[in-house]
Scaffold this motif. Structure first.
Motif, mmCIF file in Angstrom:
data_model
loop_
_atom_site.group_PDB
_atom_site.id
_atom_site.type_symbol
_atom_site.label_atom_id
_atom_site.label_comp_id
_atom_site.label_asym_id
_atom_site.label_seq_id
_atom_site.Cartn_x
_atom_site.Cartn_y
_atom_site.Cartn_z
ATOM 1 N N PHE A 42 0.834 -1.195 0.000
ATOM 2 C CA PHE A 42 0.000 0.000 0.000
ATOM 3 C C PHE A 42 0.877 1.257 0.000
ATOM 4 O O PHE A 42 2.011 1.252 0.506
ATOM 5 C CB PHE A 42 -0.923 0.001 1.213
ATOM 6 C CG PHE A 42 -1.930 -1.118 1.201
ATOM 7 C CD1 PHE A 42 -2.880 -1.192 0.196
ATOM 8 C CD2 PHE A 42 -1.926 -2.099 2.185
ATOM 9 C CE1 PHE A 42 -3.816 -2.232 0.162
ATOM 10 C CE2 PHE A 42 -2.852 -3.132 2.167
ATOM 11 C CZ PHE A 42 -3.794 -3.196 1.151
ATOM 12 N N THR A 43 0.323 2.335 -0.545
ATOM 13 C CA THR A 43 1.058 3.591 -0.658
ATOM 14 C C THR A 43 0.222 4.741 -0.118
ATOM 15 O O THR A 43 -0.963 4.584 0.179
ATOM 16 C CB THR A 43 1.423 3.870 -2.129
ATOM 17 O OG1 THR A 43 0.220 3.922 -2.917
ATOM 18 C CG2 THR A 43 2.329 2.780 -2.683
ATOM 19 N N ASN A 44 0.872 5.904 -0.005
ATOM 20 C CA ASN A 44 0.259 7.164 0.414
ATOM 21 C C ASN A 44 -0.175 7.104 1.886
ATOM 22 O O ASN A 44 -1.364 7.012 2.206
ATOM 23 C CB ASN A 44 -0.927 7.534 -0.469
ATOM 24 C CG ASN A 44 -1.284 9.004 -0.340
ATOM 25 O OD1 ASN A 44 -0.969 9.662 0.654
ATOM 26 N ND2 ASN A 44 -1.956 9.546 -1.358
ATOM 27 N N ILE A 45 0.797 7.204 2.767
ATOM 28 C CA ILE A 45 0.518 7.089 4.198
ATOM 29 C C ILE A 45 -0.327 8.244 4.716
ATOM 30 O O ILE A 45 -1.162 8.063 5.603
ATOM 31 C CB ILE A 45 1.838 6.988 5.001
ATOM 32 C CG1 ILE A 45 1.527 6.733 6.478
ATOM 33 C CG2 ILE A 45 2.703 8.225 4.822
ATOM 34 C CD1 ILE A 45 2.730 6.474 7.324
ATOM 35 N N THR A 46 -0.168 9.423 4.153
ATOM 36 C CA THR A 46 -0.946 10.564 4.634
ATOM 37 C C THR A 46 -2.437 10.349 4.405
ATOM 38 O O THR A 46 -3.252 10.506 5.322
ATOM 39 C CB THR A 46 -0.481 11.857 3.934
ATOM 40 O OG1 THR A 46 0.897 12.073 4.219
ATOM 41 C CG2 THR A 46 -1.286 13.049 4.430
ATOM 42 N N ASP A 47 -2.806 9.969 3.170
ATOM 43 C CA ASP A 47 -4.218 9.697 2.892
ATOM 44 C C ASP A 47 -4.709 8.499 3.701
ATOM 45 O O ASP A 47 -5.854 8.481 4.168
ATOM 46 C CB ASP A 47 -4.415 9.420 1.404
ATOM 47 C CG ASP A 47 -4.420 10.698 0.578
ATOM 48 O OD1 ASP A 47 -4.325 11.785 1.191
ATOM 49 O OD2 ASP A 47 -4.512 10.613 -0.662
ATOM 50 N N GLU A 83 8.384 6.590 2.313
ATOM 51 C CA GLU A 83 7.579 7.806 2.334
ATOM 52 C C GLU A 83 7.944 8.632 3.567
ATOM 53 O O GLU A 83 8.792 8.233 4.387
ATOM 54 C CB GLU A 83 6.089 7.470 2.312
ATOM 55 C CG GLU A 83 5.634 6.792 1.016
ATOM 56 C CD GLU A 83 4.129 6.602 0.954
ATOM 57 O OE1 GLU A 83 3.401 7.316 1.690
ATOM 58 O OE2 GLU A 83 3.656 5.743 0.180
ATOM 59 N N THR A 84 7.296 9.769 3.728
ATOM 60 C CA THR A 84 7.564 10.659 4.860
ATOM 61 C C THR A 84 6.423 10.582 5.871
ATOM 62 O O THR A 84 5.242 10.647 5.486
ATOM 63 C CB THR A 84 7.730 12.112 4.378
ATOM 64 O OG1 THR A 84 8.833 12.163 3.467
ATOM 65 C CG2 THR A 84 8.010 13.041 5.551
ATOM 66 N N MET A 85 6.771 10.443 7.124
ATOM 67 C CA MET A 85 5.772 10.411 8.188
ATOM 68 C C MET A 85 5.074 11.770 8.272
ATOM 69 O O MET A 85 5.735 12.794 8.407
ATOM 70 C CB MET A 85 6.448 10.085 9.526
ATOM 71 C CG MET A 85 5.521 10.179 10.725
ATOM 72 S SD MET A 85 4.406 8.776 10.879
ATOM 73 C CE MET A 85 5.515 7.563 11.625
ATOM 74 N N PRO A 86 3.736 11.795 8.169
ATOM 75 C CA PRO A 86 3.033 13.069 8.341
ATOM 76 C C PRO A 86 3.310 13.639 9.732
ATOM 77 O O PRO A 86 3.174 12.931 10.733
ATOM 78 C CB PRO A 86 1.562 12.703 8.178
ATOM 79 C CG PRO A 86 1.528 11.334 7.632
ATOM 80 C CD PRO A 86 2.820 10.680 7.937
ATOM 81 N N GLU A 87 3.691 14.909 9.793
ATOM 82 C CA GLU A 87 4.109 15.474 11.076
ATOM 83 C C GLU A 87 2.975 16.164 11.799
ATOM 84 O O GLU A 87 2.892 16.120 13.019
ATOM 85 C CB GLU A 87 5.258 16.458 10.858
ATOM 86 C CG GLU A 87 5.849 16.972 12.151
ATOM 87 C CD GLU A 87 7.146 17.714 11.931
ATOM 88 O OE1 GLU A 87 7.642 18.323 12.881
ATOM 89 O OE2 GLU A 87 7.674 17.668 10.789
ATOM 90 N N TYR A 88 2.085 16.809 11.072
ATOM 91 C CA TYR A 88 1.028 17.575 11.719
ATOM 92 C C TYR A 88 -0.314 16.886 11.519
ATOM 93 O O TYR A 88 -0.533 16.139 10.561
ATOM 94 C CB TYR A 88 0.998 19.005 11.178
ATOM 95 C CG TYR A 88 2.263 19.762 11.466
ATOM 96 C CD1 TYR A 88 2.513 20.259 12.745
ATOM 97 C CD2 TYR A 88 3.225 19.945 10.478
ATOM 98 C CE1 TYR A 88 3.693 20.935 13.017
ATOM 99 C CE2 TYR A 88 4.405 20.618 10.745
ATOM 100 C CZ TYR A 88 4.630 21.118 12.010
ATOM 101 O OH TYR A 88 5.788 21.774 12.291
#
Length: 712
Positions: free
Chosen positions: A406-411, A434-439
């Protein structure tokens, strides 16, 4: 219908109800203990009382009342003869006296759920007793040596959960032509299941042989049990195939043979049209699930996990609209899940397809299963992004989608955060690099208690939105590429007791806030109970509880500074791993205050000074590693230290002990063999980190998912 007929029918029904009520009152009156019991009946009951220990929980009425028909648990007939003894779960200890066999009118005997020991008296297999239940005691002996009375009236025998041994009691049961139910489960019976089991037993309906040591093949003669509704023999050592004759018993409602060594296919399963539960997990079955599975319209539970079944899921599975549980994990299924129309399975609560070879995306029809409580699709080849339709799973508490593509961790986090009932979320092994969403750009996971985002190679920092997860108890972020310090808000997670942030690039000193974790400071050492809806083996029951210990794993990062002496406040810790960092200074003696500690790993740092003698107080310590530091002085000999291997101390040339190459009295230090860092990582990280509660890889997911249980 003519009004006259309707009126007559109503009057007839009312009269019938009145007559039925009068009959019931008469029956209760006749069966009530209004007459005194016979002296010989009383003497038999007192003989039973004499066989019990003084600590038994018999009611005081057995000693204060002279009329035994008034004693608790005793029901007499109109002649004052005892016909029913019901003394279940009242703490009885001692032996069952043969004097109960003198109660010639006794029909039902229930002594289940006590602590009775010794053998089962021969006298209890009389021809009058209809129901015998001595389950959940400590009775022993060889049941097959008992002889029943010819033409016995026995209908129900429950001797489960005792300590009985020996072969199947064929002779004992031979003359019981009226036998309808036999439960011998959870004992130590051996031998083969006899082929004569159903001979001259026209009413035989229930047979439970689970959790014993039966071996050999399933007899084909079981196909002659034409009225059999329940057949259970899981957790034995049975071999061979399911005999074709067994599929002729169309009355079967529950067929359960998990945890055996059975082989073969399920080609004939469609014949069992009345089947409600099918449990054949943990065997060696192969082939495919046949399309005839769709003929099982009453099927509610399907357990075929841990076999060698392959092929695609048949679309006919959609016809089993009463299914509540589908457990197919650890097989070789392949293809896309969209072949099954899950929208027809509106009753589905548990779906486990872990560790197969499914491809494609999560089918949209699955999101219509609004009653789904637990969903596990981990360790497959699924791909794509999460659909917003997943919010339709309004009952979901456990969700494991880890180790897919799976992709797109923010969504994904935005979508999943809308699941208000979600308690445990495992999505590690996805979202690579990917980058961990920070906010916080999504909801707050208001009921989330366990989160695993491990082994994703995520960049970024420990995100601020984690501070909003006020119910969080377990957080697993190991094997990423996270950097920066541990944030000071960490102590705002008042319920957090399991933290694994190992194998990252985190820096800085251990913040004092981490030493203020309330659940880690509590001196109460019992494990916190996780009650997640989890399932593993076919033999375990749903909704059992399991405890997981308190752990702090900061290993394999770039932390520096000293180990704070305040760490001694975390007295509830069972595992502390600070290995493979840049800590310097002494080992704080305050670690000796962690009296419940079982695992301590301080290896591969720059620690100096002696090993504190206070560590000898750690009497539960089973794994200890301080290798590859710069420690000096003698190794303590008290407490658990005599049990640790020399490898626990390697790489500290200034340490000495009688077992190390450097003896404390020697004038010159003997060179110490130092294992390579890579070799040591293999041994320590795998053995310690991976073996913990939220470990890495498939082992982690399987370990957590040990059974379907609820977490409160």
């Amino acid at each position: 219908m003519h009004p006259l007929w309707s009126s007559c029918n109503r009057r007839s029904k009312i009269t019938h109800i009145h007559l039925l009520g009068i009959a019931l009152l008469l029956l209760l009156f006749l069966a009530s203990p209004t007459t005194s019991c016979k002296e010989e009946e009383k003497a038999s009951l007192l003989g039973f009382l004499d066989g019990l220990s003084q600590n038994s929980g018999l009611p005081t009425s057995w000693q204060n009342d002279t009329n035994c028909c008034l004693w608790d648990g005793i029901i007499c007939n109109m002649d004052g003869a005892v016909m029913d003894i019901s003394l279940a779960s009242i703490g009885l200890e001692g032996h069952i006296s043969p004097s109960l066999g003198n109660l010639t009118s006794l029909l039902r005997l229930n002594l289940s759920g006590n602590s009775l020991s010794g053998g089962l008296p021969q006298e209890l297999l009389s021809r009058n007793i209809i129901v015998l239940d001595v389950s959940f005691n400590k009775l022993n002996g060889e049941f097959h040596e008992l002889q029943s009375t010819p033409d016995s009236e026995m209908k129900v025998i429950n001797i489960s959960s005792n300590l009985f041994t020996g072969h199947f009691p064929s002779t004992t049961l031979g003359s019981m032509k009226n036998l309808a139910a036999l439960n011998m489960s959870n004992n130590s019976f051996t031998g083969e299941i006899p082929s004569t089991l159903c001979v001259d037993k026209p009413f035989f309906a229930v047979l439970d042989l689970g959790y014993n040591q039966f071996h050999g093949r399933i007899p084909t003669e079981l196909g002659n049990c034409s009225h059999l509704r329940v057949l259970k023999a899981g957790q034995n050592q049975l071999i061979g195939t399911l005999p074709a004759e067994l599929f002729n018993v169309t009355s079967l409602e529950h067929l359960s043979f998990p945890n055996n060594h059975l082989q073969g296919t399920l080609d004939h399963v469609g014949k069992l049209s009345n089947l409600v539960i099918l449990d054949l997990g943990w065997n060696g079955l192969n082939g495919k699930i046949p399309d005839s599975i769709g003929q099982l319209k009453r099927l509610q539970e399907l357990h075929l996990d841990n076999n060698n079944i392959s092929g695609v899921l048949p679309s006919a599975l959609s016809n089993c609209s009463n299914l509540t549980t589908i457990i197919l994990n650890d097989n070789n299924f392949l293809g896309e899940l969209k072949r099954v129309n899950f929208s027809t399975l509106s009753n589905l609560k548990f779906l486990d397809l872990r560790s197969n070879k499914f491809t494609g995306s999560i089918p949209k029809s699955l999101y219509s299963c609004s009653n789904l409580v637990a969903l596990r699709l981990s360790v497959n080849n699924l791909q794509g992004q999460f659909s917003s339709s997943i919010s339709n799973l309004r009952s979901i508490r456990f969700l494991s989608l880890s180790y897919n593509n799976f992709t797109n961790i923010t969504d994904a986090l935005q979508i999943l955060s809308k699941l208000r009932t979600l308690t445990l979320l495992l999505i590690g092994g996805n979202f690579k690099n990917e980058t961990m969403p920070e906010y916080d750009t999504f909801h707050s996971f208001e009921n989330l208690q366990g989160l695993a985002l491990n082994e994703c190679s995520l960049y970024g920092h420990l995100p601020n939105w984690l501070a909003k997860l006020k119910k969080l108890r377990g957080l697993v972020l190991d094997n990423n590429k996270l950097s920066g310090p541990i944030p000071t808000w960490i102590n705002s997670l008042n319920l957090l007791f399991y933290l694994d942030i190992s194998n990252n690039n985190l820096t800085g000193e251990i913040p004092t806030e981490l030493m203020e974790m309330p659940t880690l400071k509590s001196a109460h050492s019992d494990p916190i109970i996780f009650k997640f809806p989890i399932y593993m083996t076919g033999g375990f029951q749903y909704r059992a509880t399991s405890g997981f210990h308190k752990m702090l794993n900061l290993g394999n990062n770039k932390f520096s500074g000293v180990i704070p002496p305040q760490i001694g406040q975390l007295q509830a810790l069972l595992t502390l791993n600070l290995s493979f960092n840049n800590f310097h200074g002494d080992i704080p003696p305050s670690i000796g205050n962690l009296r419940n500690l079982q695992v301590l790993d301080l290896s591969y740092n720059d620690l100096t000074g002696p090993i504190p003698s206070s560590l000898e107080r750690l009497h539960f310590l089973s794994r200890f590693n301080i290798s590859n530091n710069d420690l000096e002085g003698p190794v303590p000999t008290g407490g658990q230290f005599s049990t640790f291997p020399d490898s626990s101390f390697f790489g500290n040339p200034k340490l000495c002990s009688p077992t190390l190459m450097h003896h404390c009295n020697s004038a010159k230090a003997t060179p110490v063999s130092i294992i390579s860092t890579g070799e040591y990582i293999d041994k320590v990280i795998i053995a310690v980190t991976f073996g913990m509660f939220f470990g890495v890889g498939a082992l982690y997911d399987q370990m957590i998912l040990s059974r379907y249980i609820y977490f409160g």
